[in-house]
Design an enzyme around this catalytic site. Structure first.
Site, PDB file in Angstrom:
ATOM      1  N   LYS A 155     166.948  21.121  26.332  1.00 32.68           N
ATOM      2  CA  LYS A 155     166.809  20.135  25.254  1.00 32.68           C
ATOM      3  C   LYS A 155     167.695  20.535  24.087  1.00 32.68           C
ATOM      4  O   LYS A 155     167.408  21.475  23.351  1.00 32.68           O
ATOM      5  CB  LYS A 155     165.371  20.039  24.767  1.00 32.68           C
ATOM      6  CG  LYS A 155     165.198  18.756  23.942  1.00 32.68           C
ATOM      7  CD  LYS A 155     163.964  18.766  23.077  1.00 32.68           C
ATOM      8  CE  LYS A 155     164.157  19.439  21.756  1.00 32.68           C
ATOM      9  NZ  LYS A 155     165.218  18.848  20.899  1.00 32.68           N
ATOM     10  N   GLU A 227     165.341  33.465  19.424  1.00 33.76           N
ATOM     11  CA  GLU A 227     166.367  33.874  18.439  1.00 33.76           C
ATOM     12  C   GLU A 227     166.128  33.024  17.202  1.00 33.76           C
ATOM     13  O   GLU A 227     166.342  31.811  17.241  1.00 33.76           O
ATOM     14  CB  GLU A 227     167.773  33.600  18.985  1.00 33.76           C
ATOM     15  CG  GLU A 227     168.180  34.481  20.148  1.00 33.76           C
ATOM     16  CD  GLU A 227     168.666  35.852  19.732  1.00 33.76           C
ATOM     17  OE1 GLU A 227     168.573  36.192  18.533  1.00 33.76           O
ATOM     18  OE2 GLU A 227     169.136  36.576  20.621  1.00 33.76           O
ATOM     19  N   GLU A 355     164.877  31.210   3.986  1.00 22.74           N
ATOM     20  CA  GLU A 355     166.226  30.949   4.493  1.00 22.74           C
ATOM     21  C   GLU A 355     166.824  29.740   3.771  1.00 22.74           C
ATOM     22  O   GLU A 355     166.165  28.712   3.625  1.00 22.74           O
ATOM     23  CB  GLU A 355     166.153  30.682   6.008  1.00 22.74           C
ATOM     24  CG  GLU A 355     167.516  30.672   6.677  1.00 22.74           C
ATOM     25  CD  GLU A 355     167.419  30.548   8.205  1.00 22.74           C
ATOM     26  OE1 GLU A 355     166.466  29.930   8.704  1.00 22.74           O
ATOM     27  OE2 GLU A 355     168.330  31.060   8.892  1.00 22.74           O
TER      28      GLU A 355
HETATM   29  P1  NAD Z   1     164.476  24.038  14.565  1.00 18.71           P
HETATM   30  O1  NAD Z   1     163.526  25.149  14.824  1.00 18.71           O
HETATM   31  O2  NAD Z   1     164.076  22.963  13.649  1.00 18.71           O
HETATM   32  O3  NAD Z   1     164.861  23.307  15.934  1.00 18.71           O
HETATM   33  C1  NAD Z   1     165.446  24.010  17.014  1.00 18.71           C
HETATM   34  C2  NAD Z   1     165.155  23.270  18.310  1.00 18.71           C
HETATM   35  O4  NAD Z   1     163.756  23.360  18.600  1.00 18.71           O
HETATM   36  C3  NAD Z   1     165.446  21.769  18.270  1.00 18.71           C
HETATM   37  O5  NAD Z   1     165.943  21.403  19.538  1.00 18.71           O
HETATM   38  C4  NAD Z   1     164.081  21.147  17.977  1.00 18.71           C
HETATM   39  O6  NAD Z   1     163.967  19.840  18.451  1.00 18.71           O
HETATM   40  C5  NAD Z   1     163.151  22.083  18.746  1.00 18.71           C
HETATM   41  N1  NAD Z   1     161.787  22.240  18.208  1.00 18.71           N
HETATM   42  C6  NAD Z   1     161.384  22.166  16.910  1.00 18.71           C
HETATM   43  N2  NAD Z   1     160.068  22.478  16.819  1.00 18.71           N
HETATM   44  C7  NAD Z   1     159.651  22.780  18.072  1.00 18.71           C
HETATM   45  C8  NAD Z   1     158.389  23.200  18.631  1.00 18.71           C
HETATM   46  N3  NAD Z   1     157.309  23.371  17.872  1.00 18.71           N
HETATM   47  N4  NAD Z   1     158.338  23.442  19.959  1.00 18.71           N
HETATM   48  C9  NAD Z   1     159.422  23.301  20.741  1.00 18.71           C
HETATM   49  N5  NAD Z   1     160.628  22.885  20.283  1.00 18.71           N
HETATM   50  C10 NAD Z   1     160.741  22.646  18.960  1.00 18.71           C
HETATM   51  O7  NAD Z   1     165.849  24.728  14.087  1.00 18.71           O
HETATM   52  P2  NAD Z   1     167.224  24.017  13.656  1.00 18.71           P
HETATM   53  O8  NAD Z   1     167.063  23.430  12.308  1.00 18.71           O
HETATM   54  O9  NAD Z   1     167.712  23.163  14.770  1.00 18.71           O
HETATM   55  O10 NAD Z   1     168.225  25.287  13.596  1.00 18.71           O
HETATM   56  C11 NAD Z   1     168.355  26.095  12.476  1.00 18.71           C
HETATM   57  C12 NAD Z   1     167.592  27.392  12.649  1.00 18.71           C
HETATM   58  O11 NAD Z   1     168.073  28.068  13.809  1.00 18.71           O
HETATM   59  C13 NAD Z   1     167.803  28.350  11.505  1.00 18.71           C
HETATM   60  O12 NAD Z   1     166.571  28.947  11.167  1.00 18.71           O
HETATM   61  C14 NAD Z   1     168.768  29.388  12.080  1.00 18.71           C
HETATM   62  O13 NAD Z   1     168.732  30.635  11.440  1.00 18.71           O
HETATM   63  C15 NAD Z   1     168.310  29.439  13.501  1.00 18.71           C
HETATM   64  N6  NAD Z   1     169.344  30.011  14.391  1.00 18.71           N
HETATM   65  C16 NAD Z   1     169.189  31.300  14.860  1.00 18.71           C
HETATM   66  C17 NAD Z   1     170.168  31.881  15.664  1.00 18.71           C
HETATM   67  C18 NAD Z   1     170.033  33.308  16.172  1.00 18.71           C
HETATM   68  O14 NAD Z   1     170.859  33.724  16.961  1.00 18.71           O
HETATM   69  N7  NAD Z   1     169.017  34.043  15.784  1.00 18.71           N
HETATM   70  C19 NAD Z   1     171.312  31.145  15.988  1.00 18.71           C
HETATM   71  C20 NAD Z   1     171.439  29.842  15.505  1.00 18.71           C
HETATM   72  C21 NAD Z   1     170.450  29.287  14.689  1.00 18.71           C
END
Ligand code: NAD
Length: 451
Positions: A155, A227, A355
């Protein structure tokens, strides 16, 4: 059929749309992937890797197309997007070689017993990804999952469905049916994957979603690799090369409009050089250009209005609490945020703790190395950290006192090829890349006979 529209954050135009997968369909989709997985596994490690490797040329051919799609769908400057697109094709052979080597059976003898350690597929991996690196984040989890013999339900973020689909389309050009299935939608579809019969969740995204996934996965003890976010510190010691440190601070705070998990979000600089450092950083930030990533702007738009409001809200509340605007701060329009440098940032401000994920460099002056280390470690996050200084022994000593998972000395936090991408504390659980990272997409089994 309900659809998900994809918008260009620089122009507001609709780029395209995909069909949303009804959450109720997810169990059937997982069942299809489960049915396809044994035959995929039977191809063997080398056979699978060879087949996946045939996509390298296709990724290389599509570098321009994929780069433009990334810029249009989430805003990053085209140069950065092309770099990400290149990594997909050019890095694949090396990545697969590393995975094949990591997953070979290992024989261990103790004189009495002879054991073989196997790294078998787990079954079906649910891969859930963010939007900030909309093609490489999927690649980081899908390649090792597939090469290890798993099927994958994937997804992509609801912000970048077209990039996710374009990435999967290349792989699906060579993979057997149902070995990689794309699910489109937002949190509900992500949650449905977590609750389904998948054997593992590989997730990259926010800490809050990561915590939710870990709780939900506990019901059936599903494997998880998470991650998550960061609040990376940078320490600038008194004998640091100030210009070099300021250049790094600017590029690592403003790259991808600060929407990078290992962005520099907190800078602790020694009093003795603070003024010179702040001035150098402010000069760089002041001449950076902001605009549509398809042009030659240094900084593109935020991914959406929600992210822009979050960043500007943090900046405004920091200013109200006494932070000093050294560059940017108020000049923004639509989804764009001007690269901002804030001085006099203090511990209690929201921007020093939560963040930001935006183009803001936050500077705090410190009077000792101990104070810098204490402040740098005063966080629940632990993804990356950076130390700039002139003395190799001192910078190494400071680096070893930091609680982050990846620490760069006069350099970015990410390690050499072959090393893990690892978050400490609440920035992650498990990790990607490296032999140990690849093994997480497998079930270890030990078969023992008498020696
Ligand atoms: P997000 O957590 O809002 O969403 C990430 C993904 O998870 C999306 O596909 C979303 O639809 C899905 N999702 C959201 N809530 C969910 C749940 N409860 N259960 C299952 N799926 C769910 O994050 P974002 O805004 O897309 O990305 C930004 C974040 O990602 C930042 O916090 C960033 O630091 C982190 N990030 C971390 C790394 C790493 O390597 N550690 C790399 C890239 C981004």
């Amino acid at each position: 059929m309900e659809t998900l529209k994809s918008y260009n954050p620089a122009t507001g135009e609709v780029l395209g749309e995909v069909e949303i997968t009804p959450a109720g369909e997810v169990p059937n989709i997982v069942a299809r992937a489960k049915a396809a997985q044994p035959a995929w596994s039977d191809l063997g490690l080398e056979g699978r890797a060879e087949l996946i490797n045939t996509t390298a040329d296709i990724f290389v051919d599509r570098v321009q197309k994929h780069g433009e799609l990334m810029t249009k769908e989430m805003g990053k400057p085209i140069k950065e997007a092309i770099g990400e697109a290149k990594s997909l094709g050019w890095g694949i052979a090396e990545e697969l070689r590393e995975i094949v080597e990591a997953l070979q059976p290992e024989v261990v003898e103790d004189g009495r017993l002879r054991s073989t350690i196997y790294h078998d597929p787990l079954g079906v991996v649910g891969a859930i990804t963010p939007w900030n690196f909309p093609m490489s984040m999927p690649a980081w989890m899908i390649l090792p999952s597939l090469a290890a013999g798993n099927a994958v339900v994937f997804k992509p973020s609801e912000e970048t469905p077209l990039c996710g689909q374009a990435y999967a389309d290349v792989l699906n050009g060579v993979l057997p049916n149902d070995v990689l299935i794309v699910i489109h939608g937002a949190d509900d579809q992500g949650k449905a994957i977590v609750q389904s019969d998948v054997d593992m969740i590989a997730f990259t995204g926010s800490r809050e979603a990561g915590k939710h996934i870990m709780r939900e996965a506990s019901g059936t003890l599903k494997r998880v690799v998470l991650e998550l976010g960061g609040k990376d510190p940078m320490i600038v010691l008194g004998d640091a090369d100030i210009v070099r440190a300021a250049k790094f601070a600017a590029s690592n705070s403003f790259r991808n409009a600060g929407q990078v998990c290992i962005s520099t979000e907190r800078i602790f600089v020694m009093d003795s050089i603070a003024q010179e450092f702040e001035q150098a950083l402010t000069e760089i930030a002041s001449v950076m250009t902001v605009g549509n990533g398809m042009g030659d702007a240094d900084v593109g738009p935020m991914v959406n209005g929600y992210q822009r409001d979050h960043v500007l809200g943090q900046v405004e509340s920091a200013i109200a609490a006494g932070a000093k605007v050294l560059a940017g701060g108020d000049g923004h329009y639509e989804n764009f945020v001007v690269p901002t440098v804030l001085g006099n940032v203090t511990d209690e401000m929201d921007i020093a703790n939560a963040e930001t994920f935006g183009p803001v460099a936050c500077v705090t002056r410190v009077s000792s190395v101990d104070e810098a280390v204490e402040k740098a470690n005063d966080t629940h996050f632990g993804l990356g950290a950076v130390v700039f200084g002139g003395d190799a022994e001192e910078t190494t000593e400071v680096a070893r006192r930091l609680t982050a998972g990846m620490i760069g000395i006069n350099s970015a936090p990410g390690g050499a090829v072959g090393t893990p991408w690892v978050g400490a504390l609440q920035s992650g659980f498990g990790f990607h890349k490296s032999a140990d990272g690849h093994k997480q997409f497998t079930q270890t089994r030990v078969v023992t006979t008498r020696a």
